[in-house]
Design a protein around this motif. Structure first.
Motif, PDB file in Angstrom:
ATOM      1  N   LEU A   1     -30.137  12.982  11.381  1.00  0.00           N
ATOM      2  CA  LEU A   1     -29.937  11.900  12.357  1.00  0.00           C
ATOM      3  C   LEU A   1     -28.535  11.956  12.963  1.00  0.00           C
ATOM      4  O   LEU A   1     -28.359  11.769  14.177  1.00  0.00           O
ATOM      5  CB  LEU A   1     -30.156  10.540  11.689  1.00  0.00           C
ATOM      6  CG  LEU A   1     -31.598  10.121  11.454  1.00  0.00           C
ATOM      7  CD1 LEU A   1     -31.641   8.699  10.978  1.00  0.00           C
ATOM      8  CD2 LEU A   1     -32.413  10.275  12.715  1.00  0.00           C
TER       9      LEU A   1
ATOM     10  N   VAL B   1     -22.722   4.822  19.740  1.00  0.00           N
ATOM     11  CA  VAL B   1     -22.859   5.289  18.355  1.00  0.00           C
ATOM     12  C   VAL B   1     -23.334   4.174  17.417  1.00  0.00           C
ATOM     13  O   VAL B   1     -24.312   4.370  16.684  1.00  0.00           O
ATOM     14  CB  VAL B   1     -21.531   5.914  17.876  1.00  0.00           C
ATOM     15  CG1 VAL B   1     -21.595   6.224  16.394  1.00  0.00           C
ATOM     16  CG2 VAL B   1     -21.259   7.176  18.657  1.00  0.00           C
TER      17      VAL B   1
ATOM     18  N   ILE C   1     -27.467  12.441  16.993  1.00  0.00           N
ATOM     19  CA  ILE C   1     -26.528  11.647  17.782  1.00  0.00           C
ATOM     20  C   ILE C   1     -25.416  12.531  18.335  1.00  0.00           C
ATOM     21  O   ILE C   1     -25.001  12.385  19.494  1.00  0.00           O
ATOM     22  CB  ILE C   1     -25.976  10.503  16.921  1.00  0.00           C
ATOM     23  CG1 ILE C   1     -27.117   9.559  16.555  1.00  0.00           C
ATOM     24  CG2 ILE C   1     -24.883   9.751  17.646  1.00  0.00           C
ATOM     25  CD1 ILE C   1     -26.722   8.481  15.612  1.00  0.00           C
TER      26      ILE C   1
ATOM     27  N   ALA D   1     -31.595   3.478  14.269  1.00  0.00           N
ATOM     28  CA  ALA D   1     -32.164   4.400  13.284  1.00  0.00           C
ATOM     29  C   ALA D   1     -32.404   3.683  11.964  1.00  0.00           C
ATOM     30  O   ALA D   1     -33.461   3.842  11.338  1.00  0.00           O
ATOM     31  CB  ALA D   1     -31.221   5.588  13.092  1.00  0.00           C
TER      32      ALA D   1
ATOM     33  N   ALA E   1     -27.009   3.451  18.175  1.00  0.00           N
ATOM     34  CA  ALA E   1     -27.934   4.482  17.710  1.00  0.00           C
ATOM     35  C   ALA E   1     -28.132   4.393  16.206  1.00  0.00           C
ATOM     36  O   ALA E   1     -29.267   4.458  15.706  1.00  0.00           O
ATOM     37  CB  ALA E   1     -27.412   5.862  18.111  1.00  0.00           C
ATOM     38  N   PHE E   2     -27.031   4.237  15.460  1.00  0.00           N
ATOM     39  CA  PHE E   2     -27.168   4.145  14.002  1.00  0.00           C
ATOM     40  C   PHE E   2     -27.932   2.886  13.604  1.00  0.00           C
ATOM     41  O   PHE E   2     -28.761   2.905  12.689  1.00  0.00           O
ATOM     42  CB  PHE E   2     -25.779   4.150  13.343  1.00  0.00           C
ATOM     43  CG  PHE E   2     -25.282   5.532  13.053  1.00  0.00           C
ATOM     44  CD1 PHE E   2     -25.868   6.293  12.051  1.00  0.00           C
ATOM     45  CD2 PHE E   2     -24.247   6.086  13.786  1.00  0.00           C
ATOM     46  CE1 PHE E   2     -25.422   7.574  11.783  1.00  0.00           C
ATOM     47  CE2 PHE E   2     -23.797   7.363  13.523  1.00  0.00           C
ATOM     48  CZ  PHE E   2     -24.383   8.111  12.524  1.00  0.00           C
TER      49      PHE E   2
END
Lengths: 237, 80
Positions: free
Chosen positions: B11, A13, B15, A20, A16-17
């Motif tokens: 987004l 997590v 996820i 991004a 991924a953030f």
């Protein structure tokens, strides 16, 4: 939930953030692009007559790379056919209920308009041969799922799909050799004498609509035949 | 283009769908969540004005891959 999963989530997590956020800050274009991107944006319409710059890059400036991408699909179709060779097509599928068959039978006459529009307007609007071809392959899959492989394989035979794929690949190569015959590079567009037409019209862009058509047929037939190969695979090892 | 609140919500949904595709039990459930993941990625691409990529992602991820995965798993799951 097992601890292994929790550790995976704890890693995934934030990664991924973070990715991004990084992509978002880098993706914002603040100034006019330099180098090849700037050249393409300034000169693509004058060079090819197609108003979609992405298509011009894919099928004019970088058409040889697109030929490589199409060869990848051809190679994967050949590999899957070689792996599943010898398996008899399954003839027991009867398809879905008559209600679904009747309604899809009428609707399928409308469904092919979208892929064909995407392919033929590839030089005018977003999309092109690849997107439209995959949509057409999904339509082939829909026909096989709804009507069952017994009825569908009488019309959309695997040999028809293989023949269409080979013919369109050959057509792409022949369109490319026109450039060589005129004394220019392989897959040359306006330099090889293809009329660029008036930008924005349906008949414009030189060889780009023809290449889009070849790629569309090739992708549709290739991905459709991949699905047919998997569908006819022997499931009793 | 400045990033906005709806884009961040998309987004987060991307996820969440990716985690669900990995963690949920059952092949068919994972495949369906994976196709929902493709749809949310399509929306994210459309927010970023990459309509070509969005179209390819929608057609391949939600259409073609779902059909191929479902067929492959239904052919390999039960062994006599």
């Amino acid at each position: 939930m097992r601890p292994r999963h929790l550790a995976g989530i704890a890693l995934a997590v934030p990664t991924a953030f973070g990715l991004a956020a990084l992509l978002l800050t880098e993706a914002v274009v603040t100034s006019a692009p330099e180098g090849p991107a700037g050249y393409y944006l300034r000169n693509s319409i004058a060079d090819s007559g197609a108003i979609n710059v992405v298509t011009t890059v894919l099928l004019d400036y970088r058409a040889f790379d697109t030929l490589g991408e199409a060869s990848v699909i051809l190679a994967s179709v050949a590999a899957i056919s070689a792996l599943l060779a010898g398996s008899k097509p399954e003839r027991t599928e009867q398809g879905l209920s008559p209600l679904v068959q009747t309604s899809i039978g009428y609707l399928a006459a409308v469904f092919w308009i979208f892929p064909v529009y995407i392919v033929f307007h590839g030089h005018l609007s977003p999309g092109g041969g690849f997107q439209g071809g995959v949509s057409l392959a999904v339509l082939v899959i829909l026909v096989y799922v709804v009507f069952g492989s017994t009825r569908a394989s009488q019309h959309l035979t695997p040999s028809l799909l293989h023949g269409a794929e080979s013919a369109s690949a050959l057509g792409f190569l022949l369109l490319g050799t026109v450039g060589i015959a005129q004394g220019f590079a392989f897959l040359a567009n306006a330099a090889a004498g293809f009329p660029t037409g008036e930008p924005g019209r349906l008949v414009s862009g030189g060889v780009i609509p023809l290449l889009n058509l070849a790629i569309g047929i090739k992708v549709a037939a290739g991905l459709g035949s991949i699905y047919l190969d998997i569908l006819s695979a022997d499931d009793t090892p | 283009m400045t990033p906005e609140i709806p884009f961040y919500m998309v987004l987060g949904l991307v996820i969440a769908c990716a985690l669900g595709a990995v963690l949920l039990r059952g092949y068919i459930t994972s495949i369906i969540v994976l196709s929902i993941f493709s749809i949310t990625v399509t929306v994210a691409f459309a927010f970023l004005q990459a309509v070509d990529v969005a179209m390819a992602e929608a057609v391949i991820g939600a259409g073609l891959m779902t059909a191929i995965f479902v067929t492959a798993i239904s052919k390999t799951r039960r062994r006599s």
